[in-house]
Motif scaffolding. Structure first.
Motif, mmCIF file in Angstrom:
data_model
loop_
_atom_site.group_PDB
_atom_site.id
_atom_site.type_symbol
_atom_site.label_atom_id
_atom_site.label_comp_id
_atom_site.label_asym_id
_atom_site.label_seq_id
_atom_site.Cartn_x
_atom_site.Cartn_y
_atom_site.Cartn_z
ATOM 1 N N TRP A 41 10.998 -7.002 -2.003
ATOM 2 C CA TRP A 41 11.428 -8.228 -2.864
ATOM 3 C C TRP A 41 12.494 -9.044 -2.383
ATOM 4 O O TRP A 41 13.369 -8.291 -1.380
ATOM 5 N N ASP A 42 12.656 -10.222 -2.368
ATOM 6 C CA ASP A 42 13.374 -11.262 -1.694
ATOM 7 C C ASP A 42 14.343 -11.317 -3.074
ATOM 8 O O ASP A 42 13.905 -12.031 -4.019
ATOM 9 N N TYR A 43 15.585 -11.013 -2.913
ATOM 10 C CA TYR A 43 16.511 -10.870 -3.845
ATOM 11 C C TYR A 43 16.815 -12.392 -4.283
ATOM 12 O O TYR A 43 16.938 -13.112 -5.407
ATOM 13 N N VAL A 44 17.052 -13.320 -3.395
ATOM 14 C CA VAL A 44 17.318 -14.764 -3.582
ATOM 15 C C VAL A 44 16.010 -15.315 -4.439
ATOM 16 O O VAL A 44 16.470 -16.143 -5.285
ATOM 17 N N SER A 69 10.437 -13.172 8.208
ATOM 18 C CA SER A 69 11.251 -13.428 9.014
ATOM 19 C C SER A 69 12.616 -12.861 8.698
ATOM 20 O O SER A 69 13.364 -12.292 9.639
ATOM 21 N N ARG A 70 13.013 -12.675 7.390
ATOM 22 C CA ARG A 70 14.387 -12.215 6.938
ATOM 23 C C ARG A 70 14.435 -10.684 7.185
ATOM 24 O O ARG A 70 15.386 -9.837 7.689
ATOM 25 N N LEU A 71 13.146 -10.054 7.042
ATOM 26 C CA LEU A 71 13.033 -8.540 7.149
ATOM 27 C C LEU A 71 12.912 -8.281 8.634
ATOM 28 O O LEU A 71 13.723 -7.161 9.082
ATOM 29 N N GLN A 72 12.255 -9.197 9.348
ATOM 30 C CA GLN A 72 12.131 -8.899 10.855
ATOM 31 C C GLN A 72 13.844 -8.865 11.434
ATOM 32 O O GLN A 72 14.100 -8.162 12.244
ATOM 33 N N ARG A 73 14.449 -10.122 10.975
ATOM 34 C CA ARG A 73 15.852 -9.936 11.535
ATOM 35 C C ARG A 73 16.572 -8.755 11.265
ATOM 36 O O ARG A 73 17.516 -8.201 12.154
ATOM 37 N N ILE A 74 16.444 -8.361 10.033
ATOM 38 C CA ILE A 74 17.492 -7.256 9.491
ATOM 39 C C ILE A 74 16.885 -5.963 10.373
ATOM 40 O O ILE A 74 17.642 -4.958 10.578
#
Length: 826
Positions: free
Chosen positions: A37-40, A187-192
């Protein structure tokens, strides 16, 4: 509580690899969904009043299959997870030191679709987190004006060695559809994920909340397919399970049966007899003051000292089996399903009554030893569960104080153990940790150099469980893997306050069987998600079964309230069947004034307000009037301040805080010793001589939020023995059916008072003289006469009524109130 289960057990190791694999895949599904899930987005949706999520169904009374059952409950459970995440972080922000921490990636491996990350952190932060805590990992801090580029949730698996924590993350993509397991690239998960791949990479860490409780409920919910009562749970009916056999499964010794017949009323005895029948499920409803705990004690006495119904066999006697029974391997499989979330803290368990006048009294550690005579070898093994630690400790304390009756009608203290966290000081003597230390203190340590291994603790723990006649546990701990090491299975399971638990939580101990005791028209289970609440996630299994027509044994005689108090809840919530015990109509000194009880409604048209940044509400006008009301009563009747006989309760936590502050500033620090101020939920199960209830809500829009929950209303007005004084705005409350009925009931009985400002004018001697009722019994005073008194008060030139104000109800009425049922005999 299943009375018809065999007493066989057998030790043994864990579940088979296949069953544990099933359990693991179930929890893997939970982890992948939540960690993706996306916290934001979660926070934004919670603030934006997002429309009801798609694919959500309403909880039903019956289900045709396990698939249908899970299709309804699982999406609602995930809505509750989302709400707990958002709420959990706001709670953490209120605590000092709960801020962003620095962490460094020490190592990272991939396993079964997850990234297992070892993070180096400061020891101070390591001590702050526990297994199953949800963390947020981010490349940048979430600060105003900063848009984070790489962030993801992580679950604490172990606190690891010195300065490290082991985390589980899922960065393959977001799972947006519960019916489609394939994650969507993000993309946010790929970066992390790329940060994880670089050793000694730096990340910010934020603690969000504990997921221990909700994981337990998820596991319990998915175990329904393997429960021996699966069909009964789905259909809410025993018609297909042979469960209508009313014959006793237990032969109660005559002296004990004579005691039960003499000391229990007919409805209590009927409930005990139902508990001794061959029915797999028995529901016992205990309205306020009807002796629910007394009934449980009678049931415990009967079960522990009665012979199971037996069949003569060639080899001797055998316990007659009824209904489906899992073999020990099947039980182990169930326990393994329940065990992944046993480490960590249940947030609901953290709410404990404070020491002092909290319904508990220290008992010391000197307990009468139990002597098991040879003719008691057939004694059953009983598990007693409750939703919270405080509810559990109340029933433990009653067993310690009252004892139970044996087969010869002698009182004694049975061997009992209370497992779980946060045992109250008054029951420490029977807590698992204390009993283990007692056993260890008598062990010779010289042979092993003083070392104590985990295996020794496990052996001692198992022996304590086997030796105990009764094991007490919260629902959460009832699925603990420590039960799999017992040599004895449970014959009977009792769930107290069953109506206060969400259904998935109640499923956890059902492997052992179940008898449930509760009252679905008292406090509900705590549910944070308004969406899940509206769709019925807070409906207890008890209430669902009752709504489906499952037979309920109702306790019908109340021994607490003056009849003038009980008449309304009996009519409004119990179809008029609640009867009054003898001696309850005794007149108290304060009954000399109609405004001091037994039942009154004070119409105070005050002003509600919402403290900044809070979902709670306060009403300073009600606080002012209540302070004056208490002062007038205590001044005329000193016995009300010589000991704690008065309680002031409110649905809202901030109103309770304001009341405490006002009482302290008015009457001094000693006020807390004579006036018990608490939330409605915090006062569940308890009672006082006089109870003053502050409704708080007052607005032109007639919005009253969760004050409209009739169960909370029922609890609030049934705590008093001799006087319940309700303070609220009649014009605001009247749009709710139950509140309107209460106000009308007060008017019909001449116990409705309009109170204009200044409030001091209401209590001047001339006015109080008009409310003197010594000259005639209350029942002979005409409604017209009392209405004339009201008109005289209202007609004074002292009216200075503030407008109700224009507060907006945002639809979120309060922080989740403290689900602490204090203790008592509801």
């Amino acid at each position: 509580m299943a009375v018809d289960k065999s007493g066989g057990g057998g030790g043994g190791g864990g579940a088979s690899s296949s069953s544990s694999g099933v359990a693991a895949s179930t929890m893997d599904r939970f982890h992948k969904i939540v960690l993706s899930w996306d916290y934001v987005r979660l926070v934004a949706d919670s603030k934006g009043g997002q429309q009801q999520a798609k694919g959500l169904g309403r909880v039903k009374n019956t289900y045709a299959s396990v698939a249908e059952y899970l299709a309804v409950f699982e999406p609602l459970l995930f809505e509750e997870v989302k709400a707990q995440i958002v709420q959990g972080r706001s709670d953490e922000e209120e605590e000092a030191g709960q801020d962003w921490q620095k962490g460094i990636v020490a190592s990272c491996t991939e396993s079964e679709g997850f990234h297992k990350v070892s993070m180096a952190v400061l020891d101070d932060f390591r001590e702050m987190v526990s297994e199953n805590d949800l963390l947020l990992l981010s490349k940048e801090k979430f600060e105003e004006g900063v848009t984070p580029s790489a962030y993801a949730f992580a679950l604490v698996e172990q606190r690891g060695g010195r300065e490290t924590i082991s985390l589980r993350t899922f960065v393959a993509g977001e799972i947006k559809n519960l019916n489609v397991a394939k994650p969507v690239s993000c993309s946010r998960l790929q970066r992390i994920a790329s940060i994880f791949s670089t050793t000694e990479s730096f990340l910010w860490i934020l603690k969000i909340c504990s997921l221990s409780t909700i994981m337990r409920e998820f596991s319990g919910m998915h175990s329904v397919a393997s429960l021996p009562f699966k069909d009964l749970i789905l259909s809410a009916s025993e018609k297909n399970s042979g469960g209508n056999d009313q014959n006793r499964a237990w032969n109660v010794p005559e002296p004990l049966m004579d005691y039960l017949k003499t000391n229990l009323n007919d409805s209590q005895l009927d409930a005990v007899n139902a508990g001794l029948s061959r029915r797999s499920f028995v529901l016992i409803q205990g309205p306020p003051g009807t002796g629910k705990t007394q009934t449980i004690l009678g049931l415990l006495s009967a079960v522990l000292h009665s012979a199971p119904a037996r069949m003569q066999t060639k080899g001797g006697f055998d316990v007659k089996k009824h209904g489906p029974e899992l073999d020990i391997e099947g039980k182990h499989a169930h326990w393994m399903k329940a065990s992944p979330w046993l480490i960590g803290v249940n947030p609901r368990d953290l709410i404990m009554p404070v020491d002092g006048d909290d319904g508990f009294y220290p008992t010391g550690n000197e307990l009468k030893p139990e002597v098991v005579s040879s003719n008691r070898k057939y004694r059953a093994h009983v598990l007693v569960c409750a939703p919270s630690n405080s509810a559990l400790d109340e029933i433990v304390l009653r067993v310690l104080q009252t004892g139970i009756r044996d087969e010869n009608n002698n009182t004694y203290n049975p061997k009992i153990v209370r497992i779980g966290l946060k045992a109250h000081h008054s029951v420490k003597a029977v807590s698992m940790d204390y009993l283990i230390q007692q056993k260890l203190s008598g062990v010779d340590r010289s042979s092993d150099g003083g070392r104590r291994g985990a295996g020794e603790y496990d052996r001692i723990r198992s022996s304590i469980l086997d030796e105990a006649a009764i094991v007490f546990s919260t629902l959460s701990f009832s699925g603990s893997s420590i039960f799999s090491r017992m040599a004895r299975a449970f014959d009977v399971v009792i769930i107290d306050e069953a109506a206060q638990a969400v259904e998935p939580a109640t499923l956890i101990p059902l492997i052992h069987g179940c008898k449930q005791v509760g009252d679905p028209v008292q406090l509900p289970a705590t549910v944070i998600s308004s969406t899940a609440q509206k769709l019925g996630y807070g409906t207890s299994l008890f209430k669902r079964f009752q709504a489906a027509g499952f037979p309920v044994q109702m306790l019908k005689i109340q021994y607490r309230m003056h009849p003038e108090i009980s008449i309304f809840p009996s009519k409004e919530f119990y179809e008029g069947v609640l009867e009054d015990g003898e001696g309850l109509s005794k007149k108290r000194p304060w009954h000399s004034y109609s405004c001091f009880g037994p039942f009154c409604f004070f119409d105070v048209d005050g002003t509600e307000s919402q403290p900044s940044g809070s979902g709670s509400w306060v009403n300073e006008d009600e606080v002012e009037f209540i302070t004056l009301l208490y002062h007038q009563m205590a001044m005329r009747y000193p016995e009300l301040k010589s000991s704690s006989q008065v309680a002031v309760i409110s649905p809202y936590r901030h109103q309770v805080k304001l009341l405490k502050d006002h009482f302290r500033s008015t009457f001094g620090d000693q006020s807390k010793e004579v006036i018990d101020v608490n939330t409605v939920d915090g006062f569940q199960g308890r009672e006082k001589e006089v109870v003053i209830f502050s409704c708080v809500r007052c607005n032109k829009e007639q919005k009253i939020g969760f004050v409209s929950d009739f169960r909370r209303m029922n609890v609030a007005i049934t705590r008093a023995r001799s006087a319940v004084l309700v303070v609220g705005s009649a014009s605001t409350l009247k749009e709710d059916k139950h509140w309107n009925n209460l106000v009308e009931s007060a008017k019909e009985r001449g116990r409705y008072f309009q109170v204009p400002k200044p409030f001091t004018a209401f209590f001047v001697d001339d006015k109080l003289k008009t409310m003197k009722v010594e000259r005639a019994p209350p029942e002979l005073r005409t409604v017209q006469a009392l209405e004339a008194i009201n008109e005289a008060v209202v007609g004074q030139e002292l009216m200075d009524v503030d407008d109700a104000g224009d507060q907006e109800d945002e639809g979120y009425d309060d922080d989740p109130v403290e689900a602490d049922d204090g203790g008592g005999d509801d």
